[in-house]
Design a protein around this motif. Structure first.
Motif, PDB file in Angstrom:
ATOM      1  N   GLU A  83      30.947  51.887  22.004  1.00  0.00           N
ATOM      2  CA  GLU A  83      29.833  51.781  22.956  1.00  0.00           C
ATOM      3  C   GLU A  83      28.685  50.949  22.405  1.00  0.00           C
ATOM      4  O   GLU A  83      28.029  50.198  23.139  1.00  0.00           O
ATOM      5  N   ALA A  84      28.452  51.033  21.108  1.00  0.00           N
ATOM      6  CA  ALA A  84      27.340  50.298  20.512  1.00  0.00           C
ATOM      7  C   ALA A  84      27.539  48.784  20.561  1.00  0.00           C
ATOM      8  O   ALA A  84      26.571  48.029  20.411  1.00  0.00           O
ATOM      9  N   ARG A  85      28.784  48.337  20.742  1.00  0.00           N
ATOM     10  CA  ARG A  85      29.061  46.901  20.762  1.00  0.00           C
ATOM     11  C   ARG A  85      29.099  46.337  22.188  1.00  0.00           C
ATOM     12  O   ARG A  85      29.223  45.129  22.367  1.00  0.00           O
ATOM     13  N   ARG A  86      29.023  47.181  23.179  1.00  0.00           N
ATOM     14  CA  ARG A  86      29.106  46.720  24.568  1.00  0.00           C
ATOM     15  C   ARG A  86      27.781  46.121  25.020  1.00  0.00           C
ATOM     16  O   ARG A  86      26.764  46.810  25.067  1.00  0.00           O
ATOM     17  N   ARG A 145      24.820  38.635  16.085  1.00  0.00           N
ATOM     18  CA  ARG A 145      25.967  37.810  16.457  1.00  0.00           C
ATOM     19  C   ARG A 145      26.526  38.350  17.768  1.00  0.00           C
ATOM     20  O   ARG A 145      26.911  39.520  17.838  1.00  0.00           O
ATOM     21  N   ILE A 146      26.569  37.465  18.762  1.00  0.00           N
ATOM     22  CA  ILE A 146      26.901  37.883  20.121  1.00  0.00           C
ATOM     23  C   ILE A 146      28.050  37.030  20.634  1.00  0.00           C
ATOM     24  O   ILE A 146      28.059  35.803  20.458  1.00  0.00           O
ATOM     25  N   ALA A 147      29.017  37.648  21.274  1.00  0.00           N
ATOM     26  CA  ALA A 147      30.123  36.931  21.906  1.00  0.00           C
ATOM     27  C   ALA A 147      30.060  37.129  23.411  1.00  0.00           C
ATOM     28  O   ALA A 147      29.798  38.237  23.895  1.00  0.00           O
ATOM     29  N   ALA A 148      30.310  36.067  24.147  1.00  0.00           N
ATOM     30  CA  ALA A 148      30.449  36.113  25.601  1.00  0.00           C
ATOM     31  C   ALA A 148      31.848  35.621  25.926  1.00  0.00           C
ATOM     32  O   ALA A 148      32.147  34.428  25.749  1.00  0.00           O
ATOM     33  N   LEU A 149      32.708  36.513  26.375  1.00  0.00           N
ATOM     34  CA  LEU A 149      34.130  36.216  26.506  1.00  0.00           C
ATOM     35  C   LEU A 149      34.603  36.366  27.944  1.00  0.00           C
ATOM     36  O   LEU A 149      34.326  37.376  28.599  1.00  0.00           O
ATOM     37  N   CYS A 168      30.915  41.072  15.767  1.00  0.00           N
ATOM     38  CA  CYS A 168      29.786  40.973  16.696  1.00  0.00           C
ATOM     39  C   CYS A 168      28.877  42.190  16.653  1.00  0.00           C
ATOM     40  O   CYS A 168      29.329  43.319  16.434  1.00  0.00           O
ATOM     41  N   ASP A 169      27.614  41.927  16.936  1.00  0.00           N
ATOM     42  CA  ASP A 169      26.686  43.020  17.214  1.00  0.00           C
ATOM     43  C   ASP A 169      26.787  43.446  18.670  1.00  0.00           C
ATOM     44  O   ASP A 169      26.658  44.625  18.989  1.00  0.00           O
TER      45      ASP A 169
END
Length: 459
Positions: free
Chosen positions: A409-412, A361-365, A390-391
């Protein structure tokens, strides 16, 4: 098709002059979307519409409203001459409102205006011909355009009203003169211009200014400003109804079971439990349905019939619309919520993303705009919600960099200066089975990212 406006009606409404007799079928302020038979209104904004009059007439506009003679016009050009085109458009809107027998609903709020307006379009169509604002036509020219386009046979009209600064809602409401005014919610959108949530609440409450005598104000029961606005409405002689999850709400959300592509809500209204099936996902959509059914009740119509119509509602483009997109090696799910953003709407979008069955699951904000001096902290405060849903989170814009830094950091995913730079980075990162949410304020131009993911060109 019968005429929307005749020459005589145009003259009477605007006080202008027009030479040849015409019959107008629609209203346009943009030659790119103009249809045959439209009246083209040459507004002066970032560009002067008078420069496009010749093009409008070449595209089969019935006439053009102008405040000065455009260059190279033939003597018999169908021009409606007025002193000021914006004032002329407002006069046309006022005349349309005066001649209609339609029941008019006005919708404002910090978030959810357009979605709720579209749900009302679907719900009220179960009872008669319904007219509603196009897209987000909700400002000083959008409301007059909506009214001026109202068909003669409309039984209902839904008019969206937005604002950026203090003093904008009251004149829009006074022009539309709604029978029912709906406030979807009261949040921090535009707080950078208005300074406080209290000022935002007062501005949203200014919809009271135009509600017809004996009309109804429908308020969010969950807002801490509900009692204050209810008192204002009652002082103005209006009835008050409420919607939301709070105990005592007239239209109350009792339960919601969400799924990836929709959900099922149970709503209590006027002592009756109503089951509502929703084809768009998210608890916020169920809360919008509460508001819609409260409006239907306020109009004296049957909420159960409206509830039965609501499964036909689907999220509009840029408002949570779902589609499959091609990525290297297969397909991914795109949730296009790119039209606008505020803290509550981003959190709602992340909740929808979290419910998706996906490999990642990815977000682009993109940046949220008009949040004032607290904008950096407000953006950073999204980190817990984003990290949970989100992943990976991809961001763009000066303010969203604060979220990027606040994330584990793992979610960036990556941070880019703008949407144009983010688009190819995100597209290259997607894999088969991913679900990606794209969201940001209109000024962040996140539609550029959506276009890139869909393989479209555009700016």
């Amino acid at each position: 098709m019968s005429a929307l406006w005749t020459s005589a009606e145009l003259r009477a409404a605007t006080g202008g002059t027009i030479g040849p007799e015409v019959e107008v079928l629609g209203i346009s302020i943009d030659t790119r979307s103009l249809a045959q038979g439209d009246l083209f209104v040459a507004l002066r904004d970032t560009r002067d519409g008078h420069a496009f009059v010749a093009d409008a007439l070449a595209r089969s506009a019935a006439a053009a409203m102008v405040e000065r003679e455009p260059p190279d016009m033939p003597e018999d050009a169908p021009l409606l001459h007025v002193g000021d085109t914006l004032a002329g458009l407002a006069a046309l809107g006022a005349a349309a409102r005066a001649r209609t027998d339609a029941h008019v609903v006005a919708v404002t709020g910090s978030v959810g205006k357009t979605t709720t307006k579209e749900m009302l379009r679907v719900a009220l169509a179960a009872f008669g011909p319904t007219h509603a604002s196009a897209a987000s036509f909700n400002n000083h020219w959008g409301v007059p355009v909506t009214l001026a386009r109202m068909p003669r046979d409309a039984a209902f009209a839904v008019v969206e009203m937005g604002m950026n600064n203090r003093g904008e809602i009251a004149p829009l409401s006074s022009l539309a003169r709604p029978h029912v005014g709906l406030v979807t919610n009261i949040g921090t959108a535009h707080i950078g211009h208005l300074g406080s949530e209290e000022a935002i609440a007062e501005e949203k409450g200014d919809i009271i200014a135009g509600i017809a005598p004996g009309g109804v104000l429908v308020l969010p029961a969950d807002s801490r400003f509900a009692a204050r606005l209810a008192a204002r409405a009652r002082e103005a002689g209006l009835e008050v109804l409420s919607h939301g999850e709070a105990a005592g709400a007239d239209a109350r959300l009792l339960s919601y079971q969400g799924e990836a592509e929709g959900g099922r809500a149970e709503i209590m209204l006027a002592g009756e439990r109503l089951g509502v099936t929703l084809a768009a996902p998210g608890r916020h959509v169920a809360l919008n349905a509460c508001a819609v059914l409260a409006v239907v009740h306020a109009l004296g119509l049957a909420p159960r019939s409206a509830a039965a119509a609501l499964p036909a509602f689907g999220a509009p483009a840029g408002r949570g619309r779902r589609s499959r997109i091609r990525v290297e090696g297969g397909e991914a799910l795109l949730i296009d919520d790119s039209y606008n953003a505020s803290p509550p709407s981003i959190r709602a979008g992340l909740a929808v993303l979290a419910a998706q069955a996906a490999t990642r699951r990815i977000a682009a904000l993109g940046d949220m705009r008009e949040l004032g001096s607290e904008a950096p902290a407000i953006h950073a405060a999204l980190a817990p919600d984003a990290a949970t849903a989100c992943d990976l989170v991809f961001t763009c814009g000066e303010m969203m960099e604060h979220l990027h830094r606040a994330l584990p950091e793992a979610r960036r995913g990556a941070h880019c200066p703008d949407s144009a730079a983010l688009a190819p980075v995100l597209r290259g990162a997607l894999r088969p089975g991913d679900a990606v949410l794209v969201k940001g304020s209109l000024g962040s131009r996140m539609a550029v990212v959506v276009q890139a993911l869909c393989g479209e060109s555009g700016s």
